[in-house]
Design an enzyme around this catalytic site. Sequence first.
Site, PDB file in Angstrom:
ATOM      1  N   ARG A   1     -13.516  29.163 -39.057  1.00 18.53           N
ATOM      2  CA  ARG A   1     -13.926  28.674 -40.376  1.00 18.53           C
ATOM      3  C   ARG A   1     -14.376  27.220 -40.314  1.00 18.53           C
ATOM      4  O   ARG A   1     -15.255  26.814 -41.070  1.00 18.53           O
ATOM      5  CB  ARG A   1     -12.789  28.834 -41.383  1.00 18.53           C
TER       6      ARG A   1
ATOM      7  N   GLY B   1     -12.283  38.856 -50.218  1.00 23.92           N
ATOM      8  CA  GLY B   1     -12.317  39.204 -51.638  1.00 23.92           C
ATOM      9  C   GLY B   1     -13.625  38.812 -52.301  1.00 23.92           C
ATOM     10  O   GLY B   1     -14.169  39.561 -53.121  1.00 23.92           O
TER      11      GLY B   1
ATOM     12  N   GLY C   1     -12.014  41.329 -44.739  1.00 30.21           N
ATOM     13  CA  GLY C   1     -11.215  40.651 -43.722  1.00 30.21           C
ATOM     14  C   GLY C   1     -10.931  41.508 -42.504  1.00 30.21           C
ATOM     15  O   GLY C   1     -11.160  41.090 -41.360  1.00 30.21           O
TER      16      GLY C   1
ATOM     17  N   LYS D   1      -7.415  51.475 -49.500  1.00 30.72           N
ATOM     18  CA  LYS D   1      -7.263  52.110 -50.810  1.00 30.72           C
ATOM     19  C   LYS D   1      -8.551  52.358 -51.580  1.00 30.72           C
ATOM     20  O   LYS D   1      -9.424  51.496 -51.642  1.00 30.72           O
ATOM     21  CB  LYS D   1      -6.394  51.206 -51.687  1.00 30.72           C
TER      22      LYS D   1
HETATM   23  P1  ADP Z   1     -11.000  45.181 -45.350  1.00 32.51           P
HETATM   24  O1  ADP Z   1     -10.048  44.013 -45.179  1.00 32.51           O
HETATM   25  O2  ADP Z   1     -12.008  45.242 -44.238  1.00 32.51           O
HETATM   26  O3  ADP Z   1     -11.614  45.220 -46.712  1.00 32.51           O
HETATM   27  P2  ADP Z   1      -8.858  46.971 -46.057  1.00 32.51           P
HETATM   28  O4  ADP Z   1      -7.957  45.807 -46.267  1.00 32.51           O
HETATM   29  O5  ADP Z   1      -9.284  47.757 -47.225  1.00 32.51           O
HETATM   30  O6  ADP Z   1     -10.142  46.527 -45.194  1.00 32.51           O
HETATM   31  O7  ADP Z   1      -8.132  48.033 -45.110  1.00 32.51           O
HETATM   32  C1  ADP Z   1      -7.637  47.709 -43.845  1.00 32.51           C
HETATM   33  C2  ADP Z   1      -6.317  48.401 -43.600  1.00 32.51           C
HETATM   34  O8  ADP Z   1      -6.401  49.797 -43.805  1.00 32.51           O
HETATM   35  C3  ADP Z   1      -5.875  48.208 -42.167  1.00 32.51           C
HETATM   36  O9  ADP Z   1      -4.641  47.514 -42.161  1.00 32.51           O
HETATM   37  C4  ADP Z   1      -5.712  49.620 -41.628  1.00 32.51           C
HETATM   38  O10 ADP Z   1      -4.603  49.776 -40.777  1.00 32.51           O
HETATM   39  C5  ADP Z   1      -5.534  50.427 -42.884  1.00 32.51           C
HETATM   40  N1  ADP Z   1      -5.910  51.833 -42.668  1.00 32.51           N
HETATM   41  C6  ADP Z   1      -7.114  52.298 -42.296  1.00 32.51           C
HETATM   42  N2  ADP Z   1      -7.075  53.638 -42.137  1.00 32.51           N
HETATM   43  C7  ADP Z   1      -5.824  54.033 -42.426  1.00 32.51           C
HETATM   44  C8  ADP Z   1      -5.160  55.301 -42.467  1.00 32.51           C
HETATM   45  N3  ADP Z   1      -5.796  56.432 -42.157  1.00 32.51           N
HETATM   46  N4  ADP Z   1      -3.852  55.334 -42.826  1.00 32.51           N
HETATM   47  C9  ADP Z   1      -3.209  54.194 -43.135  1.00 32.51           C
HETATM   48  N5  ADP Z   1      -3.780  52.965 -43.126  1.00 32.51           N
HETATM   49  C10 ADP Z   1      -5.066  52.886 -42.773  1.00 32.51           C
HETATM   50 MG    MG Z   2      -7.987  43.736 -45.785  1.00 31.61          MG
END
Ligand code: ADP
Ligand code: MG
Length: 398
Positions: A36, A377, A354, A202
């Site tokens: 960063r 975010g 992230g 989610k």
């Molecule tokens: P980003 O930060 O890229 O937006 P998210 O925070 O939405 O992504 O999701 C990342 C998390 O989702 C990771 O910690 C990963 O382990 C979890 N994850 C991905 N697939 C699964 C799964 N099938 N079951 C449980 N957790 C999962």
């Molecule tokens: Mg995340």
Amino acid sequence: MIKSIADLPIEGKRVFLRVDLNVPLTPACGVADDSRIRACLPTIEHAIKHGARVVLASHLGRPKGPQPALSLEPVGARLAELLGREVLLTDEAVGDGARKVVADLRDGDVALLENLRFFPGEESNDESFAKQLASYADVYVNDAFGTAHRAHASTVGMIAYVSPSARGAGFLMKREIEFLGRLLGEPERLGRPYLAVIGGAKVADKIAVLENLLGRVNAFLIGGAMANTFLKAKGANVGKSRVEEDKLALARAFLKKAEDRGVEVLLPVDVVVASGLDAASGQIVRADAMPADSMALDIGPESSAGFADRIARAKTVFWNGPMGVFEKKPFAAGTLAVAKAVAACRGLTVVGGGDSVAAVNEAGIADQISHISTGGGASLEFIEGKKLPGIAALEVNE
Ligand code: ADP
Ligand code: MG
């Protein structure tokens, strides 16, 4: 319009530069990762080169009042090394000490205000705190895209006290607005096929992104834990997989809307299941018939290959959210395959989020992506179509 720092007269001026120096720290309060800091060097170096008196400001962590462990001191030291010049850290973000340091700056000098969040007025966007910050600014430049979704004193409040002709964005902020903006641009002007590859934890976190992209993309490729909710919504048996029971109706409604509009939604056809997150290995099964006692932790090889094939042929790709629990080796293959496919795609490729960005860095393919968003975010809210307060505040009619 939003001016770039390159368009603002800054010579001999006090340039207040809001940057994102919210770096991860080591247990001993050293800088664990300086990406960063490096990301805002072009803007800082431009200001120095053009004879500005640079006043840098950032938050670090989530302090409740002054907290020595969250001082910007190690960050300032690392920045000084990278710039090859002195960086004067003030004792507090505002007050007599800061005022004196700023008043004594000569052209090309760099000061760094201590952690903005040591003052509660930063996050509450307190007017008097904002005015004190603005008293250090002949020119205001925001390069902190990662906090642009927050209306804080340093990202919104203080700007009202700076002349409209002296407000603008740094190079990093400009680049984020340009690339993320292209993903939401005129549907006719987007390179097609246009794919959104969405995964992660989610549906609840991503549904607004899916909805806003629905009128723009040709297809959604869905993986990660959120795919389970969609699979179950279509009647699949997903065993013990993580499912958001309260989002099944929403998932069903989204699938229907996509179908009505002729937008494809590709779900995994096979998955890697295991008894739990700590399993040493997984087993590949069909996505619609998972064993009752196991959970899906990654997309399977057939799904990865199918997704990769689509991605290879796309002209525009937005990727957010890992395809599985990529932090664990046995469940990282799907995410790695998607990362490689996005890297190999010749079209416009943008990655945000992230964890997805961490996966891209781990895969070592970051330099093959058109744009990697620095805001977690903030980039999601941008793609949701929200107006980010820190960006809106930079708009001027000239
Ligand atoms: P980003 O930060 O890229 O937006 P998210 O925070 O939405 O992504 O999701 C990342 C998390 O989702 C990771 O910690 C990963 O382990 C979890 N994850 C991905 N697939 C699964 C799964 N099938 N079951 C449980 N957790 C999962
Ligand atoms: Mg995340």
